[in-house]
Design a protein around this motif. Structure first.
Motif, PDB file in Angstrom:
ATOM      1  N   ILE A  55      35.155  38.630  54.970  1.00  0.00           N
ATOM      2  CA  ILE A  55      33.769  38.245  55.189  1.00  0.00           C
ATOM      3  C   ILE A  55      32.980  38.353  53.895  1.00  0.00           C
ATOM      4  CG2 ILE A  55      33.842  38.932  57.613  1.00  0.00           C
ATOM      5  CD1 ILE A  55      32.318  41.485  56.791  1.00  0.00           C
ATOM      6  N   ASN A  56      31.824  37.727  53.885  1.00  0.00           N
ATOM      7  CA  ASN A  56      30.883  37.828  52.767  1.00  0.00           C
ATOM      8  C   ASN A  56      31.456  37.346  51.433  1.00  0.00           C
ATOM      9  OD1 ASN A  56      29.247  39.007  54.703  1.00  0.00           O
ATOM     10  ND2 ASN A  56      29.635  41.087  54.013  1.00  0.00           N
ATOM     11  N   GLY A  57      32.432  36.460  51.478  1.00  0.00           N
ATOM     12  CA  GLY A  57      32.966  35.871  50.265  1.00  0.00           C
ATOM     13  C   GLY A  57      33.962  36.724  49.501  1.00  0.00           C
ATOM     14  N   PHE A  58      34.371  37.839  50.073  1.00  0.00           N
ATOM     15  CA  PHE A  58      35.348  38.703  49.418  1.00  0.00           C
ATOM     16  C   PHE A  58      36.771  38.225  49.692  1.00  0.00           C
ATOM     17  CE2 PHE A  58      33.105  42.218  47.539  1.00  0.00           C
ATOM     18  CZ  PHE A  58      31.870  42.216  48.184  1.00  0.00           C
ATOM     19  N   GLU A  59      37.659  38.505  48.750  1.00  0.00           N
ATOM     20  CA  GLU A  59      39.081  38.248  48.930  1.00  0.00           C
ATOM     21  C   GLU A  59      39.866  39.349  48.239  1.00  0.00           C
ATOM     22  OE1 GLU A  59      39.538  34.363  47.146  1.00  0.00           O
ATOM     23  OE2 GLU A  59      40.196  35.255  45.256  1.00  0.00           O
ATOM     24  N   PRO A 105      31.000  38.205  38.523  1.00  0.00           N
ATOM     25  CA  PRO A 105      32.196  38.493  39.326  1.00  0.00           C
ATOM     26  C   PRO A 105      32.479  39.992  39.340  1.00  0.00           C
ATOM     27  CG  PRO A 105      32.829  37.715  37.169  1.00  0.00           C
ATOM     28  CD  PRO A 105      31.334  37.633  37.219  1.00  0.00           C
ATOM     29  N   VAL A 106      33.201  40.431  40.343  1.00  0.00           N
ATOM     30  CA  VAL A 106      33.551  41.850  40.417  1.00  0.00           C
ATOM     31  C   VAL A 106      34.968  42.001  40.970  1.00  0.00           C
ATOM     32  CG1 VAL A 106      32.725  42.271  42.787  1.00  0.00           C
ATOM     33  CG2 VAL A 106      32.708  44.129  41.122  1.00  0.00           C
ATOM     34  N   GLU A 107      35.634  43.033  40.481  1.00  0.00           N
ATOM     35  CA  GLU A 107      36.936  43.408  41.015  1.00  0.00           C
ATOM     36  C   GLU A 107      36.925  44.907  41.267  1.00  0.00           C
ATOM     37  OE1 GLU A 107      41.244  42.103  39.848  1.00  0.00           O
ATOM     38  OE2 GLU A 107      40.811  43.923  38.691  1.00  0.00           O
ATOM     39  N   LEU A 108      37.257  45.316  42.472  1.00  0.00           N
ATOM     40  CA  LEU A 108      37.386  46.729  42.815  1.00  0.00           C
ATOM     41  C   LEU A 108      38.876  47.008  43.013  1.00  0.00           C
ATOM     42  CD1 LEU A 108      34.466  47.081  45.398  1.00  0.00           C
ATOM     43  CD2 LEU A 108      34.396  47.179  42.898  1.00  0.00           C
ATOM     44  N   ARG A 109      39.356  48.010  42.275  1.00  0.00           N
ATOM     45  CA  ARG A 109      40.797  48.216  42.232  1.00  0.00           C
ATOM     46  C   ARG A 109      41.280  49.204  43.283  1.00  0.00           C
ATOM     47  NH1 ARG A 109      41.871  49.786  36.180  1.00  0.00           N
ATOM     48  NH2 ARG A 109      39.909  50.912  36.498  1.00  0.00           N
ATOM     49  N   CYS A 110      42.460  48.910  43.811  1.00  0.00           N
ATOM     50  CA  CYS A 110      43.087  49.785  44.794  1.00  0.00           C
ATOM     51  C   CYS A 110      44.595  49.768  44.570  1.00  0.00           C
ATOM     52  CB  CYS A 110      42.774  49.317  46.212  1.00  0.00           C
ATOM     53  SG  CYS A 110      43.689  50.188  47.508  1.00  0.00           S
ATOM     54  N   LEU A 153      40.274  44.098  45.332  1.00  0.00           N
ATOM     55  CA  LEU A 153      39.240  43.315  46.022  1.00  0.00           C
ATOM     56  C   LEU A 153      38.419  42.561  44.989  1.00  0.00           C
ATOM     57  CD1 LEU A 153      37.764  42.861  48.833  1.00  0.00           C
ATOM     58  CD2 LEU A 153      36.229  44.715  48.119  1.00  0.00           C
ATOM     59  N   ARG A 154      38.118  41.298  45.276  1.00  0.00           N
ATOM     60  CA  ARG A 154      37.380  40.490  44.309  1.00  0.00           C
ATOM     61  C   ARG A 154      36.290  39.680  45.006  1.00  0.00           C
ATOM     62  NH1 ARG A 154      42.889  39.102  43.015  1.00  0.00           N
ATOM     63  NH2 ARG A 154      43.613  40.330  41.224  1.00  0.00           N
ATOM     64  N   LYS A 155      35.265  39.396  44.198  1.00  0.00           N
ATOM     65  CA  LYS A 155      34.254  38.440  44.635  1.00  0.00           C
ATOM     66  C   LYS A 155      33.770  37.704  43.385  1.00  0.00           C
ATOM     67  CE  LYS A 155      30.151  37.766  47.451  1.00  0.00           C
ATOM     68  NZ  LYS A 155      29.171  38.336  48.421  1.00  0.00           N
ATOM     69  N   PRO A 156      33.729  36.375  43.427  1.00  0.00           N
ATOM     70  CA  PRO A 156      33.393  35.618  42.209  1.00  0.00           C
ATOM     71  C   PRO A 156      31.930  35.726  41.799  1.00  0.00           C
ATOM     72  CG  PRO A 156      33.829  34.126  44.046  1.00  0.00           C
ATOM     73  CD  PRO A 156      34.152  35.491  44.534  1.00  0.00           C
ATOM     74  N   SER A 157      31.051  36.018  42.756  1.00  0.00           N
ATOM     75  CA  SER A 157      29.630  36.074  42.428  1.00  0.00           C
ATOM     76  C   SER A 157      28.944  37.014  43.432  1.00  0.00           C
ATOM     77  CB  SER A 157      29.015  34.673  42.495  1.00  0.00           C
ATOM     78  OG  SER A 157      27.609  34.727  42.289  1.00  0.00           O
ATOM     79  N   VAL A 158      28.499  38.149  42.956  1.00  0.00           N
ATOM     80  CA  VAL A 158      27.956  39.158  43.879  1.00  0.00           C
ATOM     81  C   VAL A 158      26.451  38.990  44.074  1.00  0.00           C
ATOM     82  CG1 VAL A 158      29.750  40.854  43.432  1.00  0.00           C
ATOM     83  CG2 VAL A 158      27.678  40.856  42.024  1.00  0.00           C
ATOM     84  N   HIS A 159      25.988  39.499  45.203  1.00  0.00           N
ATOM     85  CA  HIS A 159      24.561  39.495  45.526  1.00  0.00           C
ATOM     86  C   HIS A 159      24.056  40.929  45.616  1.00  0.00           C
ATOM     87  CE1 HIS A 159      25.918  35.605  47.594  1.00  0.00           C
ATOM     88  NE2 HIS A 159      25.307  35.264  46.475  1.00  0.00           N
ATOM     89  N   ILE A 160      22.754  41.061  45.529  1.00  0.00           N
ATOM     90  CA  ILE A 160      22.136  42.373  45.679  1.00  0.00           C
ATOM     91  C   ILE A 160      22.599  43.032  46.979  1.00  0.00           C
ATOM     92  CG2 ILE A 160      19.956  43.622  45.981  1.00  0.00           C
ATOM     93  CD1 ILE A 160      20.138  42.670  43.197  1.00  0.00           C
ATOM     94  N   SER A 161      22.734  42.233  48.007  1.00  0.00           N
ATOM     95  CA  SER A 161      23.092  42.752  49.330  1.00  0.00           C
ATOM     96  C   SER A 161      24.527  43.289  49.403  1.00  0.00           C
ATOM     97  CB  SER A 161      22.920  41.664  50.393  1.00  0.00           C
ATOM     98  OG  SER A 161      23.732  40.542  50.078  1.00  0.00           O
TER      99      SER A 161
END
Lengths: 115, 115
Positions: free
Chosen positions: B60-64, B18-23, B76-84
């Motif tokens: 898009i791309n599973g982000f929320e 998972p990843v979270e990008l802060r703003c 910004l968060r995504k539960p499971s990131v891909h290389i792309s």
């Protein structure tokens, strides 16, 4: 899907020369913008354009810069006498014009290199 | 005046993590918030936006992302990131009500997804 297009993709120029960067916004959009991104830095607002006139501009947008919508489809950014520090990626954006409900769509950018 | 702070300039993460990008933003008026993604050598693509209504927005791309007014954040968060998903992500704010809608961007967060 409609998209914003920009030409050229890369422009190399000598310091002191004039450059014109071209953009074709999405056809039914009414608000147009130019932004720039110096390498490694954030995207910065330059100018907004609505109803055939500049509606807002940043302090970056000095007398060396001008914008024009010469016909019904093109939106141009002119830099009269380029400086080394004008080297950046320049993005054009457009939005439809329903305040608060729509999105700015960005073009792919023009990379300007001033030598 | 409005401003946007992205605290992390670079976020390395392994694939499927998972990843979270802060703003965080500051503004004296109501704002609209956006996340844009920039893939290498490409323009800015809208990921998602918050204009009003539900504070959890999906893109898009599973982000929320979740708008938190009390903390003036829009992470910004995504539960499971891909290389792309490797790209640079920009948070942006605007106040359409008081301006022509020019976006104020953060400095960006480079997400690097490793296998």
């Amino acid at each position: 899907e409609p998209e914003v297009t920009q030409t050229p993709s890369h422009q190399v120029t000598q310091m002191g020369q004039e450059v014109i960067l071209r953009c074709v916004p999405i056809s039914n959009h009414l608000y147009f913008y130019w932004y720039r991104q110096i390498l490694g830095q954030k995207v910065e607002f330059l100018v907004s354009f609505y109803n055939n006139e500049i509606s807002e501009k940043s302090e970056i947008f000095d007398d060396q810069f001008s914008v024009e919508r010469p016909d019904g489809s093109n939106f141009t950014l002119k830099i009269r006498s380029t400086k080394l520090e004008d080297s950046a990626m320049y993005f054009c954006a457009s939005r439809q014009g329903v305040p608060g409900t729509d999105t700015q769509y960005f073009g792919p950018g023009t990379r300007l290199t001033v030598l | 005046a409005q401003s946007v702070t992205q605290l992390d300039s670079q976020v390395p993460v392994f694939e499927e993590a998972p990843v979270e990008l802060r703003c965080n933003y500051s503004s004296s008026v109501s704002v609209y918030l956006f996340w844009y993604v920039q893939y290498p050598n490409q323009g800015l693509q809208l990921l998602l936006k918050y204009l009003s209504g539900s504070t959890l927005v999906k893109g898009i791309n599973g982000f929320e992302a979740e708008f938190n007014k009390s903390q003036t954040s829009f992470h910004l968060r995504k539960p499971s990131v891909h290389i792309s998903d490797t790209a640079e992500y920009f948070c942006a704010v605007t106040n359409y009500g008081g301006s022509q809608g020019n976006l104020i961007f953060g400095k960006g967060t480079k997400l690097s997804v490793k296998p």
